[in-house]
Write a protein that holds these residues in place. Structure first.
Motif, PDB file in Angstrom:
ATOM      1  N   PRO A  42      52.433  69.508  70.153  1.00 48.21           N
ATOM      2  CA  PRO A  42      51.471  69.891  71.187  1.00 48.21           C
ATOM      3  C   PRO A  42      52.131  70.509  72.414  1.00 48.21           C
ATOM      4  O   PRO A  42      51.474  71.205  73.180  1.00 48.21           O
ATOM      5  CB  PRO A  42      50.791  68.570  71.546  1.00 48.21           C
ATOM      6  CG  PRO A  42      51.805  67.523  71.206  1.00 48.21           C
ATOM      7  CD  PRO A  42      52.570  68.049  70.043  1.00 48.21           C
ATOM      8  N   ASN A  43      53.404  70.260  72.619  1.00 48.43           N
ATOM      9  CA  ASN A  43      54.108  70.858  73.767  1.00 48.43           C
ATOM     10  C   ASN A  43      55.598  70.964  73.476  1.00 48.43           C
ATOM     11  O   ASN A  43      56.078  70.510  72.449  1.00 48.43           O
ATOM     12  CB  ASN A  43      53.869  70.047  75.047  1.00 48.43           C
ATOM     13  CG  ASN A  43      54.349  68.620  74.895  1.00 48.43           C
ATOM     14  OD1 ASN A  43      55.475  68.395  74.477  1.00 48.43           O
ATOM     15  ND2 ASN A  43      53.491  67.674  75.207  1.00 48.43           N
ATOM     16  N   ARG A  44      56.310  71.574  74.389  1.00 50.00           N
ATOM     17  CA  ARG A  44      57.728  71.838  74.148  1.00 50.00           C
ATOM     18  C   ARG A  44      58.568  70.579  73.969  1.00 50.00           C
ATOM     19  O   ARG A  44      59.508  70.567  73.196  1.00 50.00           O
ATOM     20  CB  ARG A  44      58.316  72.648  75.307  1.00 50.00           C
ATOM     21  CG  ARG A  44      58.566  71.794  76.510  1.00 50.00           C
ATOM     22  CD  ARG A  44      59.429  72.498  77.486  1.00 50.00           C
ATOM     23  NE  ARG A  44      58.567  73.284  78.360  1.00 50.00           N
ATOM     24  CZ  ARG A  44      59.004  73.914  79.422  1.00 50.00           C
ATOM     25  NH1 ARG A  44      60.294  73.881  79.704  1.00 50.00           N
ATOM     26  NH2 ARG A  44      58.193  74.580  80.180  1.00 50.00           N
ATOM     27  N   HIS A  45      58.186  69.531  74.675  1.00 51.89           N
ATOM     28  CA  HIS A  45      59.005  68.325  74.617  1.00 51.89           C
ATOM     29  C   HIS A  45      58.896  67.655  73.249  1.00 51.89           C
ATOM     30  O   HIS A  45      59.890  67.217  72.678  1.00 51.89           O
ATOM     31  CB  HIS A  45      58.594  67.373  75.727  1.00 51.89           C
ATOM     32  CG  HIS A  45      58.588  68.016  77.067  1.00 51.89           C
ATOM     33  ND1 HIS A  45      59.745  68.389  77.701  1.00 51.89           N
ATOM     34  CD2 HIS A  45      57.574  68.414  77.863  1.00 51.89           C
ATOM     35  CE1 HIS A  45      59.443  68.964  78.846  1.00 51.89           C
ATOM     36  NE2 HIS A  45      58.126  68.992  78.967  1.00 51.89           N
ATOM     37  N   ALA A  46      57.681  67.598  72.751  1.00 51.43           N
ATOM     38  CA  ALA A  46      57.486  67.058  71.409  1.00 51.43           C
ATOM     39  C   ALA A  46      58.199  67.953  70.398  1.00 51.43           C
ATOM     40  O   ALA A  46      58.722  67.483  69.392  1.00 51.43           O
ATOM     41  CB  ALA A  46      55.996  66.965  71.087  1.00 51.43           C
ATOM     42  N   ALA A  47      58.220  69.253  70.676  1.00 51.53           N
ATOM     43  CA  ALA A  47      58.898  70.197  69.783  1.00 51.53           C
ATOM     44  C   ALA A  47      60.401  69.914  69.754  1.00 51.53           C
ATOM     45  O   ALA A  47      61.015  69.898  68.684  1.00 51.53           O
ATOM     46  CB  ALA A  47      58.632  71.632  70.240  1.00 51.53           C
ATOM     47  N   VAL A  48      60.968  69.689  70.923  1.00 49.40           N
ATOM     48  CA  VAL A  48      62.387  69.340  71.006  1.00 49.40           C
ATOM     49  C   VAL A  48      62.653  68.081  70.193  1.00 49.40           C
ATOM     50  O   VAL A  48      63.584  68.014  69.401  1.00 49.40           O
ATOM     51  CB  VAL A  48      62.809  69.117  72.477  1.00 49.40           C
ATOM     52  CG1 VAL A  48      64.168  68.458  72.547  1.00 49.40           C
ATOM     53  CG2 VAL A  48      62.805  70.436  73.231  1.00 49.40           C
ATOM     54  N   GLU A  49      61.783  67.103  70.407  1.00 47.15           N
ATOM     55  CA  GLU A  49      61.883  65.830  69.696  1.00 47.15           C
ATOM     56  C   GLU A  49      61.892  66.059  68.185  1.00 47.15           C
ATOM     57  O   GLU A  49      62.753  65.548  67.459  1.00 47.15           O
ATOM     58  CB  GLU A  49      60.673  64.967  70.083  1.00 47.15           C
ATOM     59  CG  GLU A  49      60.690  63.576  69.527  1.00 47.15           C
ATOM     60  CD  GLU A  49      61.446  62.641  70.452  1.00 47.15           C
ATOM     61  OE1 GLU A  49      61.708  61.514  70.050  1.00 47.15           O
ATOM     62  OE2 GLU A  49      61.788  63.078  71.574  1.00 47.15           O
TER      63      GLU A  49
END
Lengths: 207, 207
Positions: free
Chosen positions: A192-199
């Motif tokens: 849903p967002n960049r941080h979750a993507a990084v994760e």
DNA sequence: GCGGACCCATGACACGTGTCACCGCCCACC
DNA sequence: GGTGGGCGGTGACACGTGTCATGGGTCCGC
């Protein structure tokens, strides 16, 4: 030089002195294994390898100066006869894939039992391969990275929580482009967002 | 029971089997140390401690089920005579402080040399204390957490990169309140945004 | 040579966030 | 019994982000 019937000469590299010494003690219990050199960084490991020409190198994946995988890649060209075993705390599928591409023949998470390490060292020395079965299964099921190289770059720069503006400067890109890449990466990863993507990317070992 | 002149009975707990076995091998090299029990989780460590009543427990800080520090706290009440040594990969000042409050008498990063571990086990067994000097210096210089308990809670929930809305639900707060806390925490930590604040708080061991 | 993938960029819009002022409530401490 | 601090909340504004459409450039493969 590696000779059958002789002891296997092992190089050990890990930045955590205590763990490295403990591994040395563990391997030292085996009659046919001999730890001839130890290193606490990637650069040192390469220097030690050149100086001692070990039969097998046991490298930690994460070291302060450089990735254990990149060390392995250089090692296999400098010392083709030397087998490489990577040991890691967190077994990410992507790391395994990159490690195998770099010529690594053994890949283990630190969660495996004590007997496995020395067995793998012997297997690799004989020219064989060994990767942790559980890790292998994960790697197969997770597949290749869907990210383009540039997307992976930008996502990596975003990993520290830096604002778009800073990422743009560090990647020599326009802020808008950075947002596009980030958006594309998040979409591909179902985040849903960049941080979750990084994760997510980290979990798969894609960054 | 601990008796002078006798060997020191040690309990070892670490979720990474390979590392734990290696530590066992390392401590096994010492004549006066005897690893009588091993555990791969916090709960198991407590059960083992009850069953074997060791003289000293060597615990890893991060274990899957529960914090090594909380295990230490329970251990010192259940087995008052048993000294506790905490070993950790990343030495955060806040962890050291909490560990000492829990009755831990030895605190080491995994970067220390091999001889230190067994020496610390002996020191703790004699009733002494040992904390890594470098860590101690950091802990003193970094001081106490400036965050209120609620700020720390919210910041911890924000650590995963979750949006404000989700944090609000999980903390049973209004979204506006969450933003206020996050803003206050970032200000206190001198961080430009919540992500840098999480980073800073983690570095100090405050979350 | 043409389609397709990747690269880099711009502009516009909606939404999430960071910041601030200000509110009441409770509790501890002087 | 007032004062201060932590807790929970609202509203408003500026700014950062996520998303989409759209453009042009390169390179590769059919």
């Amino acid at each position: 030089m590696s000779q059958d019937g002789e002891v296997i000469r092992v190089l050990l590299a890990d930045d955590e002195n205590l763990v490295r010494s403990a591994f040395a003690a563990l391997l030292g219990l085996e009659d046919d294994l001999d730890v001839v050199a130890q290193a606490s960084s990637g650069a040192e490991a390469l220097a030690m390898a050149r100086a001692h020409a070990p039969d097998v190198a046991v490298l930690d994946l994460q070291m302060p100066d450089r990735d254990g995988i990149s060390v392995a890649g250089e090692l296999t060209t400098v010392l083709p006869g030397c087998g490489v075993v990577i040991v890691t705390g967190h077994g990410r599928p992507g790391h395994l894939k990159r490690a195998l591409e770099a010529g690594v023949r053994g890949f283990l998470p630190k969660t495996v039992g004590a007997a496995v390490l020395s067995d793998v060292v012997r297997t690799v020395h004989r020219g064989g391969r060994y990767v942790d079965p559980e890790l292998a299964a994960e790697a197969i099921s997770s597949g290749d990275s869907p990210l383009t190289p540039r997307e992976a770059d930008v996502l990596e720069l975003a990993a520290g929580g830096a604002p778009v503006e800073e990422i743009a400067v560090r990647a020599h890109l326009s802020p808008g482009t950075v947002r596009n890449y980030l958006s594309a990466a998040a979409a591909k990863l179902g985040a849903p967002n960049r941080h979750a993507a990084v994760e997510a990317a980290r979990r798969h070992g894609w960054i």
